[in-house]
Scaffold this active site. Structure first.
Site, PDB file in Angstrom:
ATOM      1  N   THR A 389       0.880  -1.143   0.000  1.00  0.00           N
ATOM      2  CA  THR A 389       0.000   0.000   0.000  1.00  0.00           C
ATOM      3  C   THR A 389       0.921   1.197   0.000  1.00  0.00           C
ATOM      4  OG1 THR A 389      -1.603  -1.312   1.208  1.00  0.00           O
ATOM      5  CG2 THR A 389      -1.820   1.044   1.442  1.00  0.00           C
ATOM      6  N   SER A 460     -11.417  -2.390   4.166  1.00  0.00           N
ATOM      7  CA  SER A 460     -10.001  -2.013   4.159  1.00  0.00           C
ATOM      8  C   SER A 460      -9.560  -1.606   5.564  1.00  0.00           C
ATOM      9  CB  SER A 460      -9.807  -0.839   3.201  1.00  0.00           C
ATOM     10  OG  SER A 460      -8.509  -0.294   3.339  1.00  0.00           O
TER      11      SER A 460
HETATM   12  N1  GLY Z   1      -5.345  -4.050   1.180  1.00  0.00           N
HETATM   13  C1  GLY Z   1      -5.128  -3.600   2.478  1.00  0.00           C
HETATM   14  C2  GLY Z   1      -6.252  -2.790   2.992  1.00  0.00           C
HETATM   15  O1  GLY Z   1      -6.962  -2.187   2.210  1.00  0.00           O
HETATM   16  O2  GLY Z   1      -6.471  -2.747   4.172  1.00  0.00           O
END
Ligand code: GLY
Length: 586
Positions: A389, A460
């Site tokens: 991320t 998320s």
């Molecule tokens: N893919 C990690 C999140 O969105 O928490």
């Protein structure tokens, strides 16, 4: 034990104001770090007077900073930085993924934009279960793992509402980078670490291993297909991605690899404005992302539980301090994992979860001397991991602030590159409860509320956040990558500043710990806790789990990107050393 359970918050508000002001004036606090800890407690932040961008990559931060210098506002700079990250941080910040944006304008207006991926219309609840009813690898690797990308829709919508410069001017720097940039250490390391993952699909190998090998430091990395895709987005905006030739290439890639994403899924993708989660913490105001991210609500729930303890009176990372954090976090994650999901599909109790009353209720169940087993707090089992991320924080000369976190989920997402379009697609479908009650790749054990449904957004943990001081002035803009650990990374930075008087750089350099309810363990960075503290925590009933580098997993927790506004109006910025981004200001 010097723990003070406070039923009123007036004294702690006063104490926090004093501590935070002291922290703003000194750039570091009285806190020191363990002897073998690799980061300094005394390092200075990057300073700026008129505007600053902090992101996970130096090229991208520089792009955003140039936009600010050219008269763009914080949203303009954030858009340009995001597109640049899609080029120079392809393992994480990609137009093939989704994200969340929190905005606070200088006049106090706040907004939250949800551009999280959605499940394709042909998705179904049990699509990742094999014949034995077990979760298969298809939710993490390959074409079936892909959710409908939301980043371009989100940036387009943010520009429509808040942008001041021409859209094309915000995409141009990314096009230039895609035509070729000189690889620096961070990018070379990420490509090296990806190893065989880049060879699973031929288009990915062709894109990221030109001539059969990852480009090294000092070599020019060219991404001509991505440059062409970005040119289409520059010329045609949102439609340049969701309609026309790029959409054709995405659908052709899906058909080639057995994916289910269609032209209709792409055409229907849109970003959604939501009301930010806003709560008080010791007189400060936390403004963060509501569901479909769990980040803001879980952060707020942690804050409401912990506000009743005078954390600042404790020795930093003493057993008493770590115990309180772990106990509060496991309770907040238990609720997150059970209740939170896409609010357009499921009724979710966010207001109750972040309320004073509920925080007090949860706090009252914490034993100050003993760890409560997670199974007495909620259900499930499994290991934890970091995700791929990326985060950027921006403040402009007027004091407008933007906090964006985007993701393609795993390191290089689904590992699938859209042939001819040059970008990696996400594997965000694994953030759903593919098998409710069982762990996903982060070890998060999530419930029925987050089960897969056509068109639904997967839950998320991303936590783009802005903090306002008790006088109503901007204090912090921050966020982090880190999969399930994102929320505790953000909480720790906020608490480091508000409760312990740290400056922005010292706060990022501080050791981190994590607890997410299940697995029932306190994760800690190598060297972050002394043997005495660990022994005391084990005696209280905590299971301790040191982060160890395995394959492409970082041994450190998170990668926070933060800007702090000091009382004289200047900006102090810091990018986590854990992965190596940069703060650029003027
Ligand atoms: N893919 C990690 C999140 O969105 O928490």
């Amino acid at each position: 034990m010097p723990l003070l359970l406070r039923h009123g918050i007036r004294f702690s508000v006063f104490l926090a104001v004093v501590l935070a002001l002291a922290g703003c004036l000194r750039e570091q606090s009285r806190i020191s770090f363990p002897a073998n800890w690799p980061y300094s407690a005394d390092e200075a932040p990057v300073m700026a007077q008129a505007g600053m961008v902090v992101s996970t990559d130096e090229y991208a931060s520089a792009v955003g900073s140039e936009v600010l210098k050219a008269g763009g506002n914080a949203v303009d700079a954030a858009i340009a930085t995001s597109f640049a990250l899609a080029v120079v941080n392809p393992e994480a910040g990609n137009i093939g993924g989704g994200g969340f944006m929190v905005v606070r304008l200088a006049d106090g207006t706040t907004a939250a934009l949800d551009y999280r991926e959605r499940a394709p219309l042909a998705a179904s609840r049990d699509m990742y279960l094999d014949e034995a009813g077990e979760l298969s690898e298809a939710s993490t690797v390959g074409h079936l793992a892909v959710g409908v990308p939301g980043v371009v829709a989100g940036l387009w919508e943010a520009h429509r509402r808040f942008g001041t410069l021409e859209w094309q001017a915000l995409v141009d720097p990314a096009i230039e980078l895609a035509e070729g940039f000189v690889v620096r250490e961070r990018q070379a390391r990420q490509l090296r670490m990806a190893g065989e993952n880049l060879q699973i699909f031929p288009a990915t190998a062709a894109t990221f291993l030109p001539g059969g090998k990852a480009p090294g430091v000092g070599e020019t990395f060219r991404q001509p297909d991505l440059a062409a895709t970005l040119k289409g987005i520059g010329l045609n905006g949102r439609d340049g991605f969701y309609l026309g030739s790029t959409a054709d290439l995405i659908v052709a890639e899906m058909e080639r690899g057995g994916g289910i994403l269609t032209h209709e899924d792409l055409a229907r993708m849109e970003a959604v404005w939501r009301d930010p989660v806003e709560v008080a913490y010791r007189g400060y105001r936390l403004i963060s992302m509501p569901p479909t991210s769990s980040g803001g609500a879980t952060l707020a729930a942690m804050a409401k539980i912990l506000e009743g303890f005078d954390l600042g009176s404790l020795e930093y990372h003493s057993a008493g301090h770590v115990h309180l954090l772990a106990e509060a976090w496991k309770r907040a994650y238990a609720d997150r994992n059970t209740y939170l999901a896409d609010p357009d599909f499921v009724e979710i109790p966010v207001d109750r979860m972040v309320s004073e009353e509920y925080g007090a209720e949860r706090r009252a169940t914490i034993d100050l001397d003993r760890a409560t087993p997670s199974l007495e707090v909620g259900p499930g089992l499994g290991p934890a991991d970091d995700g791929e991320t990326t985060h950027l924080s921006v403040v402009d000369a007027s004091g407008n602030a933007v906090s964006i976190t985007t993701t393609i989920n795993s390191f290089f997402g689904s590992k699938v590159t859209v042939e001819g379009a040059g970008f990696i697609l996400n594997n965000e479908m694994d953030d759903f409860s593919g098998r409710p009650g069982y762990p996903n790749q982060y070890g998060l054990v999530q419930g029925e509320a987050n089960a897969i449904a056509p068109g639904k957004r997967m839950l998320s943990a991303m936590t783009p956040t802005i903090v306002v001081n008790p006088d109503g002035e901007l204090l912090l803009v921050l966020g982090s990558p880190g999969g399930a650990t994102i929320i505790t990374n953000v909480f720790q930075q906020i608490s480091n500043v508000i409760d312990f008087g740290m400056g922005v750089r010292q706060g990022l350099n501080a050791p981190r710990i994590h607890h997410q309810h299940l697995p029932d363990e306190v994760q800690y960075e190598p060297g972050s806790l002394t043997p005495e503290v660990m022994a005391a925590l084990e005696a209280m009933g905590h299971t301790m789990d040191e982060r160890i580098r395995t394959g492409d997993v970082y041994p450190y927790i998170g990668d926070v990107q933060a800007i702090m506004r000091l009382p004289d109006g200047s900006l102090a910025g810091a990018s986590d050393h854990r992965r190596g981004g940069a703060a650029v200001g003027h």
